[in-house]
Design a protein around this motif. Structure first.
Motif, PDB file in Angstrom:
ATOM      1  N   THR A  22       0.852  -1.185   0.000  1.00  0.00           N
ATOM      2  CA  THR A  22       0.000   0.000   0.000  1.00  0.00           C
ATOM      3  C   THR A  22       0.887   1.233   0.000  1.00  0.00           C
ATOM      4  OG1 THR A  22      -1.947   1.009   1.029  1.00  0.00           O
ATOM      5  CG2 THR A  22      -0.201   0.245   2.501  1.00  0.00           C
ATOM      6  N   VAL A  23       0.278   2.389  -0.188  1.00  0.00           N
ATOM      7  CA  VAL A  23       1.026   3.639  -0.299  1.00  0.00           C
ATOM      8  C   VAL A  23       0.626   4.573   0.836  1.00  0.00           C
ATOM      9  CG1 VAL A  23       1.496   5.649  -1.763  1.00  0.00           C
ATOM     10  CG2 VAL A  23       1.112   3.407  -2.817  1.00  0.00           C
ATOM     11  N   PRO A  24       1.584   5.090   1.598  1.00  0.00           N
ATOM     12  CA  PRO A  24       1.244   6.004   2.690  1.00  0.00           C
ATOM     13  C   PRO A  24       0.811   7.365   2.157  1.00  0.00           C
ATOM     14  CG  PRO A  24       3.619   5.897   2.456  1.00  0.00           C
ATOM     15  CD  PRO A  24       3.045   4.888   1.501  1.00  0.00           C
ATOM     16  N   ARG A  25      -0.194   7.944   2.777  1.00  0.00           N
ATOM     17  CA  ARG A  25      -0.677   9.269   2.367  1.00  0.00           C
ATOM     18  C   ARG A  25       0.209  10.323   3.019  1.00  0.00           C
ATOM     19  NH1 ARG A  25      -6.968  11.353   2.776  1.00  0.00           N
ATOM     20  NH2 ARG A  25      -6.592  13.523   2.158  1.00  0.00           N
ATOM     21  N   LEU A  26       1.038  10.939   2.215  1.00  0.00           N
ATOM     22  CA  LEU A  26       2.019  11.898   2.715  1.00  0.00           C
ATOM     23  C   LEU A  26       1.754  13.332   2.257  1.00  0.00           C
ATOM     24  CD1 LEU A  26       5.285   9.838   2.022  1.00  0.00           C
ATOM     25  CD2 LEU A  26       3.945   9.904   4.136  1.00  0.00           C
ATOM     26  N   HIS A  27       1.217  13.517   1.059  1.00  0.00           N
ATOM     27  CA  HIS A  27       1.211  14.834   0.431  1.00  0.00           C
ATOM     28  C   HIS A  27       0.465  15.892   1.240  1.00  0.00           C
ATOM     29  CE1 HIS A  27      -2.627  13.126  -0.996  1.00  0.00           C
ATOM     30  NE2 HIS A  27      -3.036  14.366  -1.108  1.00  0.00           N
ATOM     31  N   ASP A  28      -0.567  15.498   1.981  1.00  0.00           N
ATOM     32  CA  ASP A  28      -1.302  16.476   2.792  1.00  0.00           C
ATOM     33  C   ASP A  28      -1.350  16.092   4.267  1.00  0.00           C
ATOM     34  OD1 ASP A  28      -2.930  14.282   2.526  1.00  0.00           O
ATOM     35  OD2 ASP A  28      -4.752  15.406   2.065  1.00  0.00           O
ATOM     36  N   ARG A  29      -0.486  15.166   4.684  1.00  0.00           N
ATOM     37  CA  ARG A  29      -0.458  14.722   6.074  1.00  0.00           C
ATOM     38  C   ARG A  29       0.911  14.910   6.730  1.00  0.00           C
ATOM     39  NH1 ARG A  29      -5.105  14.878   5.285  1.00  0.00           N
ATOM     40  NH2 ARG A  29      -6.709  13.292   5.656  1.00  0.00           N
ATOM     41  N   LEU A  30       1.955  14.948   5.899  1.00  0.00           N
ATOM     42  CA  LEU A  30       3.319  14.970   6.419  1.00  0.00           C
ATOM     43  C   LEU A  30       3.706  16.350   6.934  1.00  0.00           C
ATOM     44  CD1 LEU A  30       5.782  13.037   6.635  1.00  0.00           C
ATOM     45  CD2 LEU A  30       6.563  13.989   4.455  1.00  0.00           C
TER      46      LEU A  30
END
Length: 233
Positions: free
Chosen positions: A88-96
């Motif tokens: 799976t892919v971690p959601r980073l673009h608006d969470r990091l």
């Protein structure tokens, strides 16, 4: 697949180094955390100047390139590690989030790890998340330090090669999944055409990377060409 990714991220974070990541709401008490996509403007200028000074007063273009390589390594490690171990892919673009630092890997934090919804094309989904997460920062590096996008995205491709070798070393049980994902990501935009994986018998994993650009490290006093550099070939 989408939803909570806490267990998966914890497993990836345990690899440490560039895979490191702070998680949980407690970190939110620190006011220095800032959204990653806001690592631009004055904070970025300040960090580029710090890197330039730490490297002996090199031009900002060189410092900007090497900073983008270091920061990219943090993102590629998280995306590759999560993809290889949990598909799976971690959601980073608006969470990091990031906070100011003076050396070593850039500190990163996500309050609640989540997965990005995607179909069965994991490499394409991983490459899209890399693009969405890194593009605002890399565009800013290019504008503020006069670094071409070929160099900054070449640095991302190079950091993917480094992340793969770290993952293969620490989690050899994931070798087939990790290699397939990494190779697939280099065939997707924005990494397509910037380099590829090669056999490297001198490394314990047997895996090397050959990039088609240069990060400019050879212009640092006492530096040289990196193992994957186009100039070394």
């Amino acid at each position: 697949m989408a939803g909570d990714l806490t267990i998966g991220i914890d497993d990836v974070v345990a690899l440490e180094g560039f895979f490191g990541l702070a998680t949980g709401p407690a970190e939110g008490a620190d006011p220095s955390w800032r959204p990653f996509h806001q690592f631009t403007g004055a904070p970025l200028d300040q960090r580029i100047d710090q890197v330039a000074e730490q490297l002996g007063g090199v031009p900002r273009r060189i410092a900007g390139s090497l900073l983008s390589l270091s920061v990219s390594a943090r993102i590629t490690a998280l995306v590759l590690g999560t993809g290889a171990l949990y598909r799976t892919v971690p959601r980073l673009h608006d969470r990091l989030h990031w906070r100011p630092w003076s050396g070593g890997p850039a500190p990163m934090w996500i309050e609640r790890p989540e997965a990005v919804p995607h179909d069965d094309d994991l490499p394409a989904a991983a490459a899209r998340e890399l693009d969405a997460t890194l593009r605002p920062v890399l565009d800013a590096v290019g504008a503020q330090a006069s670094v071409s996008s070929q160099v900054t995205w070449g640095n991302v491709a190079s950091s993917l090669g480094g992340a793969l070798r770290m993952l293969l070393t620490q989690r050899p049980d994931s070798s087939s999944e990790a290699l397939a994902l990494a190779v697939g990501m280099t065939e997707e935009p924005p990494l397509a055409g910037l380099g590829g994986f090669v056999h490297e018998p001198s490394h314990p994993t047997g895996v090397g990377f050959a990039r088609r650009t240069c990060c400019l490290f050879y212009r640092v006093p006492g530096g040289g060409t990196c193992g994957d550099c186009v100039l070394g070939r």
